[in-house]
Design a protein around this motif. Sequence first.
Motif, PDB file in Angstrom:
ATOM      1  N   MET A  67       0.841  -1.196   0.000  1.00 58.28           N
ATOM      2  CA  MET A  67       0.000   0.000   0.000  1.00 58.28           C
ATOM      3  C   MET A  67       0.878   1.248   0.000  1.00 58.28           C
ATOM      4  O   MET A  67       2.075   1.176   0.305  1.00 58.28           O
ATOM      5  N   ALA A  68       0.257   2.387  -0.307  1.00 61.55           N
ATOM      6  CA  ALA A  68       0.982   3.651  -0.310  1.00 61.55           C
ATOM      7  C   ALA A  68       0.312   4.642   0.630  1.00 61.55           C
ATOM      8  O   ALA A  68      -0.912   4.644   0.786  1.00 61.55           O
ATOM      9  N   VAL A  69       1.120   5.471   1.251  1.00 60.21           N
ATOM     10  CA  VAL A  69       0.637   6.570   2.074  1.00 60.21           C
ATOM     11  C   VAL A  69       1.271   7.849   1.546  1.00 60.21           C
ATOM     12  O   VAL A  69       2.496   7.917   1.400  1.00 60.21           O
ATOM     13  N   VAL A  70       0.443   8.842   1.237  1.00 60.80           N
ATOM     14  CA  VAL A  70       0.966  10.133   0.809  1.00 60.80           C
ATOM     15  C   VAL A  70       1.033  11.031   2.033  1.00 60.80           C
ATOM     16  O   VAL A  70       0.021  11.562   2.505  1.00 60.80           O
ATOM     17  N   TYR A 266       5.786   5.226   2.077  1.00 62.94           N
ATOM     18  CA  TYR A 266       5.409   6.634   2.165  1.00 62.94           C
ATOM     19  C   TYR A 266       5.902   7.407   0.942  1.00 62.94           C
ATOM     20  O   TYR A 266       7.047   7.251   0.514  1.00 62.94           O
ATOM     21  N   TYR A 267       5.013   8.240   0.414  1.00 64.77           N
ATOM     22  CA  TYR A 267       5.322   9.128  -0.705  1.00 64.77           C
ATOM     23  C   TYR A 267       4.972  10.548  -0.297  1.00 64.77           C
ATOM     24  O   TYR A 267       3.922  10.789   0.301  1.00 64.77           O
ATOM     25  N   LYS A 268       5.817  11.492  -0.665  1.00 68.05           N
ATOM     26  CA  LYS A 268       5.553  12.891  -0.316  1.00 68.05           C
ATOM     27  C   LYS A 268       4.647  13.573  -1.324  1.00 68.05           C
ATOM     28  O   LYS A 268       4.120  14.659  -1.050  1.00 68.05           O
ATOM     29  N   ASP A 269       4.458  12.947  -2.488  1.00 66.62           N
ATOM     30  CA  ASP A 269       3.680  13.571  -3.556  1.00 66.62           C
ATOM     31  C   ASP A 269       2.729  12.547  -4.156  1.00 66.62           C
ATOM     32  O   ASP A 269       3.138  11.424  -4.477  1.00 66.62           O
ATOM     33  N   ASP A 270       1.456  12.923  -4.320  1.00 62.38           N
ATOM     34  CA  ASP A 270       0.468  11.981  -4.837  1.00 62.38           C
ATOM     35  C   ASP A 270       0.708  11.647  -6.307  1.00 62.38           C
ATOM     36  O   ASP A 270       0.408  10.535  -6.752  1.00 62.38           O
ATOM     37  N   THR A 271       1.241  12.581  -7.070  1.00 65.91           N
ATOM     38  CA  THR A 271       1.537  12.302  -8.473  1.00 65.91           C
ATOM     39  C   THR A 271       2.584  11.202  -8.590  1.00 65.91           C
ATOM     40  O   THR A 271       2.477  10.285  -9.419  1.00 65.91           O
ATOM     41  N   VAL A 272       3.594  11.263  -7.739  1.00 61.91           N
ATOM     42  CA  VAL A 272       4.623  10.224  -7.721  1.00 61.91           C
ATOM     43  C   VAL A 272       4.011   8.896  -7.290  1.00 61.91           C
ATOM     44  O   VAL A 272       4.319   7.832  -7.851  1.00 61.91           O
ATOM     45  N   PHE A 282       3.024  -0.781  -5.986  1.00 63.64           N
ATOM     46  CA  PHE A 282       2.098  -1.174  -4.931  1.00 63.64           C
ATOM     47  C   PHE A 282       0.794  -1.606  -5.576  1.00 63.64           C
ATOM     48  O   PHE A 282       0.600  -1.456  -6.782  1.00 63.64           O
ATOM     49  N   ASP A 283      -0.124  -2.153  -4.770  1.00 70.45           N
ATOM     50  CA  ASP A 283      -1.155  -3.036  -5.322  1.00 70.45           C
ATOM     51  C   ASP A 283      -2.585  -2.512  -5.291  1.00 70.45           C
ATOM     52  O   ASP A 283      -3.420  -2.979  -6.069  1.00 70.45           O
ATOM     53  N   PHE A 284      -2.879  -1.586  -4.429  1.00 72.57           N
ATOM     54  CA  PHE A 284      -4.269  -1.165  -4.233  1.00 72.57           C
ATOM     55  C   PHE A 284      -4.278   0.334  -3.965  1.00 72.57           C
ATOM     56  O   PHE A 284      -3.469   0.842  -3.192  1.00 72.57           O
ATOM     57  N   ARG A 285      -5.199   1.035  -4.599  1.00 71.97           N
ATOM     58  CA  ARG A 285      -5.249   2.488  -4.447  1.00 71.97           C
ATOM     59  C   ARG A 285      -6.699   2.957  -4.470  1.00 71.97           C
ATOM     60  O   ARG A 285      -7.487   2.541  -5.326  1.00 71.97           O
ATOM     61  N   VAL A 286      -7.053   3.796  -3.512  1.00 72.13           N
ATOM     62  CA  VAL A 286      -8.343   4.488  -3.522  1.00 72.13           C
ATOM     63  C   VAL A 286      -8.102   5.861  -4.137  1.00 72.13           C
ATOM     64  O   VAL A 286      -7.284   6.630  -3.629  1.00 72.13           O
ATOM     65  N   GLU A 287      -8.791   6.144  -5.232  1.00 75.06           N
ATOM     66  CA  GLU A 287      -8.533   7.383  -5.966  1.00 75.06           C
ATOM     67  C   GLU A 287      -9.444   8.501  -5.465  1.00 75.06           C
ATOM     68  O   GLU A 287     -10.666   8.361  -5.423  1.00 75.06           O
ATOM     69  N   SER A 288      -8.848   9.621  -5.087  1.00 76.95           N
ATOM     70  CA  SER A 288      -9.606  10.769  -4.593  1.00 76.95           C
ATOM     71  C   SER A 288      -9.722  11.888  -5.616  1.00 76.95           C
ATOM     72  O   SER A 288     -10.488  12.828  -5.418  1.00 76.95           O
ATOM     73  N   SER A 289      -8.976  11.793  -6.717  1.00 77.66           N
ATOM     74  CA  SER A 289      -8.965  12.859  -7.726  1.00 77.66           C
ATOM     75  C   SER A 289      -9.827  12.485  -8.922  1.00 77.66           C
ATOM     76  O   SER A 289      -9.613  11.452  -9.562  1.00 77.66           O
ATOM     77  N   LEU A 449      -5.214  27.383   4.265  1.00 78.21           N
ATOM     78  CA  LEU A 449      -4.154  26.412   4.535  1.00 78.21           C
ATOM     79  C   LEU A 449      -4.495  25.084   3.883  1.00 78.21           C
ATOM     80  O   LEU A 449      -5.578  24.529   4.111  1.00 78.21           O
ATOM     81  N   ILE A 450      -3.585  24.542   3.064  1.00 78.92           N
ATOM     82  CA  ILE A 450      -3.787  23.238   2.428  1.00 78.92           C
ATOM     83  C   ILE A 450      -2.494  22.435   2.497  1.00 78.92           C
ATOM     84  O   ILE A 450      -1.415  22.987   2.730  1.00 78.92           O
ATOM     85  N   PHE A 451      -2.619  21.111   2.324  1.00 75.79           N
ATOM     86  CA  PHE A 451      -1.426  20.275   2.282  1.00 75.79           C
ATOM     87  C   PHE A 451      -1.344  19.439   0.999  1.00 75.79           C
ATOM     88  O   PHE A 451      -0.343  18.778   0.763  1.00 75.79           O
ATOM     89  N   GLN A 452      -2.401  19.447   0.193  1.00 73.83           N
ATOM     90  CA  GLN A 452      -2.415  18.703  -1.058  1.00 73.83           C
ATOM     91  C   GLN A 452      -2.217  19.667  -2.219  1.00 73.83           C
ATOM     92  O   GLN A 452      -3.053  20.541  -2.459  1.00 73.83           O
ATOM     93  N   LYS A 453      -1.120  19.495  -2.935  1.00 75.84           N
ATOM     94  CA  LYS A 453      -0.848  20.398  -4.054  1.00 75.84           C
ATOM     95  C   LYS A 453      -1.947  20.318  -5.112  1.00 75.84           C
ATOM     96  O   LYS A 453      -2.285  21.316  -5.752  1.00 75.84           O
ATOM     97  N   THR A 454      -2.538  19.128  -5.282  1.00 73.84           N
ATOM     98  CA  THR A 454      -3.593  18.974  -6.285  1.00 73.84           C
ATOM     99  C   THR A 454      -4.801  19.848  -5.971  1.00 73.84           C
ATOM    100  O   THR A 454      -5.591  20.152  -6.867  1.00 73.84           O
ATOM    101  N   PHE A 455      -4.963  20.262  -4.705  1.00 79.27           N
ATOM    102  CA  PHE A 455      -6.127  21.080  -4.353  1.00 79.27           C
ATOM    103  C   PHE A 455      -5.936  22.544  -4.726  1.00 79.27           C
ATOM    104  O   PHE A 455      -6.881  23.334  -4.659  1.00 79.27           O
TER     105      PHE A 455
END
Length: 607
Positions: A67-70, A266-272, A282-289, A449-455
């Motif tokens: 799994m991945a954690v951003v 752990y990944y610092k960027d969701d695009t990566v 990694f094997d499973f991803r829930v997509e929020s975008s 204040l945001i922490f997701q660059k995609t936002f």
Amino acid sequence: MTRTRKASSLISVFTVTAMALLPWQSASAEPDPRHGIAMHGAPQYTEGFPHFDYVNPEAPKGGILRMAVVANGFDTFNPFVIRGVAAAGINAYLYDTLMEPSADEPFSAYGLIAESIETPEDRSYVTFHLRDEARFHDGESITAEDVKFSFDALTTKGHPFYRNYYADVTEVIVEDEQTIRFEFGETNNRELPLILGQLPVLPSHYWENREFGDNGLTPPVGSGPYRISDFEAGRSITFKRVKDYWARNIGVRKGRYNFDEIRYDYYKDDTVALESFRAGNFDFRVESSAKNWATAYTGNQFDSGKAKTEAIEHGRPAGMQAFAMNTRRQVFSDPRVREALAYAFDFEWANKNLFFGQYTRTSSYFENSELASSGLPEGRELEILEPYRDQLPEDVFNEDYQPPSTAGKSGLRDNLRTALTLLRDAGYEVRDGTMVKRETGDPLAFEILIFQKTFERVVLPFKNNLERLGIDVSVRLVDTNQYIQRLREFDYDMTVQGIGQSDSPGNEQREYWHSSNVDVKGSRNYMGVNSPVVDELVNLVIQAPTREELVYRTRALDRVLLHGHYVIPNWYLPKDRIAYWSFLQRPETVPKNGVDINNWWVKSTDQ
């Protein structure tokens, strides 16, 4: 409440309550031990049930789930305190609770560490009888003393959430090695027997010579289906299945937790992270975008079926995702200002141009459920609100709350005119292109204040619309850890916040809205809601005697919060968008609460 489980979020929460007595039992009769409890009525699953209906009891064990954690890493294995950022998976895999909720009922739970539960009709106390076979990973038995230690540690040294959640417990009594009783005193808090079932049980012997708040990165002793096998500080953590796990054959665990190993990177960027998934890392991803969902899941791996995507409908409440305004700040102290700002957010434009038309506008804190208010209050809901009429805005009774829409020929232009009128009524005017306070000349300015660059692509058009009103808005992008710390300290003007809800709201509502949490650092009263009426409505929700009454009381609370204009609602999607590699397999039945990777497994080679 809550694991939306209720809360999702930073602390996962789910709610459960006591099963009603049978018609032939009197209020004074000693309660019989029960295998499970429901918030209202009787639980769906009968005593001795072999497994939940939505799992595959024959699912093979084995394989690795990656799994991945951003996020910007982790620095502790203790998720129960306010300090630090806990590693992913600790709550889910390391610790068992007294009871386990089902995912296909509004609010029921069944014995896990506790073999049975007793609670009287008035729910003035609850007694848990622990299983003899319950064990920690080091082989030590789980006892009533461990349960008491866990309650005491969490409510005195843990995150403020626990003090609020269990505030109505007046006494904890260890009756014998396997029996513990919680007294509630004078309260109508009918949910308490159930939410105590959510209590994670910690080993008192492990913490005997350790400070509870200072665990750091020393792997602790748990009792759950996995233990920590490996980690790289801040970068990855791997859980290994406990093959002699004491609860593996109990009905609430059968067919679940099937992977031999679960690894989080752990990944610092969701695009990566997205590109890493596409590369098979990694094997499973829930997509929020919505953009990613519409454009990114293409290529040979998807055409060949090696990688799959599914949008699976669920029936859980969507809660509220919104621009949340911190009313502790003077700039947001006037509800007319807060209402005015909502007219500058163009959801219709964003949905069409950014989200490929995938979303629906949120108009309730309990969206996608029968708990959501609508229309004008009437009947029982009006009766609940009537005593507070002189303390509430007239709009609560006279207007159906709907977030501003820009649908129509001159939508945004008309909305900005409405915003100007509200701001003038609040004592503002435009001078030399800047919105200022009429009496002092102070500019209307704030930071998002945001922490997701995609936002940023959502926030920047909103900022531009506000600037057309002469409002000075800055956008601050910070890393995940800094964002969490600033949230805990209420160090923000406006932020994007998700407030999850369950099908059975209860004690967790104190954490969200009650005035007692306005100044409690780390609480989830993000907007600084401080209203005597809201306080009373929260108490009414907690004390609801029936499901029908819970619905009416929650709708009343929802309506008052909406007309308080604490947030600018965003959007929701009643589906789980998932992408996964084809060696993973899921059960055919998806419960009301949606997709749960802990019910999946790795296909055997002969499939």
